[in-house]
Write a protein that holds these residues in place. Structure first.
Motif, PDB file in Angstrom:
ATOM      1  N   ALA A 165      77.445  25.333  29.995  1.00  0.00           N
ATOM      2  CA  ALA A 165      76.485  26.122  30.762  1.00  0.00           C
ATOM      3  C   ALA A 165      75.943  27.211  29.844  1.00  0.00           C
ATOM      4  CB  ALA A 165      77.152  26.741  31.992  1.00  0.00           C
ATOM      5  N   LEU A 166      74.639  27.341  29.815  1.00  0.00           N
ATOM      6  CA  LEU A 166      73.992  28.399  29.062  1.00  0.00           C
ATOM      7  C   LEU A 166      73.602  29.475  30.074  1.00  0.00           C
ATOM      8  CD1 LEU A 166      72.874  29.461  26.381  1.00  0.00           C
ATOM      9  CD2 LEU A 166      70.734  28.274  26.930  1.00  0.00           C
ATOM     10  N   VAL A 167      74.183  30.656  29.917  1.00  0.00           N
ATOM     11  CA  VAL A 167      73.981  31.753  30.861  1.00  0.00           C
ATOM     12  C   VAL A 167      73.041  32.769  30.224  1.00  0.00           C
ATOM     13  CG1 VAL A 167      75.123  33.558  32.191  1.00  0.00           C
ATOM     14  CG2 VAL A 167      76.294  31.381  31.786  1.00  0.00           C
ATOM     15  N   MET A 168      71.945  33.057  30.911  1.00  0.00           N
ATOM     16  CA  MET A 168      70.953  34.007  30.408  1.00  0.00           C
ATOM     17  C   MET A 168      70.795  35.142  31.420  1.00  0.00           C
ATOM     18  SD  MET A 168      68.400  31.060  29.036  1.00  0.00           S
ATOM     19  CE  MET A 168      68.955  29.911  30.287  1.00  0.00           C
TER      20      MET A 168
ATOM     21  N   THR B  73      76.927  30.940  25.769  1.00  0.00           N
ATOM     22  CA  THR B  73      77.362  29.563  26.009  1.00  0.00           C
ATOM     23  C   THR B  73      78.760  29.582  26.621  1.00  0.00           C
ATOM     24  OG1 THR B  73      76.082  28.768  24.137  1.00  0.00           O
ATOM     25  CG2 THR B  73      77.809  27.322  24.953  1.00  0.00           C
ATOM     26  N   CYS B  74      78.925  28.827  27.705  1.00  0.00           N
ATOM     27  CA  CYS B  74      80.219  28.727  28.384  1.00  0.00           C
ATOM     28  C   CYS B  74      80.565  27.242  28.556  1.00  0.00           C
ATOM     29  CB  CYS B  74      80.146  29.401  29.756  1.00  0.00           C
ATOM     30  SG  CYS B  74      79.643  31.144  29.696  1.00  0.00           S
ATOM     31  N   THR B  75      81.869  26.921  28.526  1.00  0.00           N
ATOM     32  CA  THR B  75      82.325  25.526  28.629  1.00  0.00           C
ATOM     33  C   THR B  75      83.422  25.422  29.670  1.00  0.00           C
ATOM     34  OG1 THR B  75      81.849  25.210  26.289  1.00  0.00           O
ATOM     35  CG2 THR B  75      83.269  23.587  27.313  1.00  0.00           C
TER      36      THR B  75
ATOM     37  N   GLY C 233      84.639  35.433  25.474  1.00  0.00           N
ATOM     38  CA  GLY C 233      86.002  35.572  25.989  1.00  0.00           C
ATOM     39  C   GLY C 233      86.077  35.717  27.502  1.00  0.00           C
ATOM     40  N   ALA C 234      84.946  35.947  28.150  1.00  0.00           N
ATOM     41  CA  ALA C 234      84.928  36.090  29.613  1.00  0.00           C
ATOM     42  C   ALA C 234      85.035  34.723  30.278  1.00  0.00           C
ATOM     43  CB  ALA C 234      83.641  36.784  30.051  1.00  0.00           C
ATOM     44  N   ARG C 235      85.401  34.732  31.552  1.00  0.00           N
ATOM     45  CA  ARG C 235      85.447  33.515  32.357  1.00  0.00           C
ATOM     46  C   ARG C 235      84.569  33.727  33.574  1.00  0.00           C
ATOM     47  NH1 ARG C 235      89.686  29.905  31.406  1.00  0.00           N
ATOM     48  NH2 ARG C 235      89.956  29.460  33.604  1.00  0.00           N
ATOM     49  N   ILE C 236      83.751  32.713  33.889  1.00  0.00           N
ATOM     50  CA  ILE C 236      82.921  32.762  35.085  1.00  0.00           C
ATOM     51  C   ILE C 236      83.217  31.530  35.923  1.00  0.00           C
ATOM     52  CG2 ILE C 236      81.068  34.091  33.984  1.00  0.00           C
ATOM     53  CD1 ILE C 236      79.450  31.457  33.844  1.00  0.00           C
TER      54      ILE C 236
ATOM     55  N   ALA D 268      83.598  25.135  39.506  1.00  0.00           N
ATOM     56  CA  ALA D 268      84.137  24.973  38.153  1.00  0.00           C
ATOM     57  C   ALA D 268      84.239  26.333  37.480  1.00  0.00           C
ATOM     58  CB  ALA D 268      83.243  24.052  37.335  1.00  0.00           C
ATOM     59  N   THR D 269      85.295  26.505  36.698  1.00  0.00           N
ATOM     60  CA  THR D 269      85.489  27.734  35.924  1.00  0.00           C
ATOM     61  C   THR D 269      85.129  27.449  34.475  1.00  0.00           C
ATOM     62  OG1 THR D 269      87.228  28.461  37.422  1.00  0.00           O
ATOM     63  CG2 THR D 269      87.151  29.503  35.261  1.00  0.00           C
ATOM     64  N   TYR D 270      84.382  28.355  33.890  1.00  0.00           N
ATOM     65  CA  TYR D 270      83.884  28.212  32.527  1.00  0.00           C
ATOM     66  C   TYR D 270      84.449  29.325  31.655  1.00  0.00           C
ATOM     67  CZ  TYR D 270      80.354  24.953  34.290  1.00  0.00           C
ATOM     68  OH  TYR D 270      79.712  23.883  34.862  1.00  0.00           O
ATOM     69  N   SER D 271      84.832  28.971  30.441  1.00  0.00           N
ATOM     70  CA  SER D 271      85.247  29.944  29.431  1.00  0.00           C
ATOM     71  C   SER D 271      84.041  30.187  28.540  1.00  0.00           C
ATOM     72  CB  SER D 271      86.400  29.400  28.590  1.00  0.00           C
ATOM     73  OG  SER D 271      87.512  29.178  29.423  1.00  0.00           O
TER      74      SER D 271
END
Length: 111
Positions: free
Chosen positions: A97-100, A108-110, A48-51, A41-44
């Protein structure tokens, strides 16, 4: 005589009502945030970044916007929403997704 019949009916109905009250609700709808994590899955993210997160079952592979990847094992090992190693972690909750990352503000990414 009518009072005795009512008493007997109540004795028969009470255990039945108690049984109905104890039955669990297995068909209740799932919470809105509870959607399964896809294989990839790709998260925004809020910055502004995408992971991209690849779910490997007992770990996830995180591909950052710069192309670097990092594998994070499930933490603790018996669950499927929290992943981490050293000072980096990801918590997946439905579509969020919470990225730490060590030394950075949690992001926070969605999907």
């Amino acid at each position: 005589m009518a009072l005795g019949g009512t008493f007997r009916v109540m004795l028969a109905v009470c255990p039945l009502l108690t049984t109905f009250a104890c039955v669990s609700q297995t068909n209740a709808p799932a919470p809105a945030t509870d959607s399964p994590q896809p294989r990839t899955a790709t998260y925004s993210c809020a910055d502004g970044a995408r992971i991209t997160i690849e779910n490997l079952g007992t770990s996830v592979r995180v591909l950052g916007p710069d192309g670097a990847s990092e594998d994070l094992p499930a933490s603790p090992a018996n669950q499927s929403s929290r992943f981490g190693a050293a000072h980096d972690a990801i918590v997946i909750d439905g579509r969020d997704a919470l990225v730490m990352k060590s030394g950075k503000t949690p992001l926070t990414c969605t999907r």
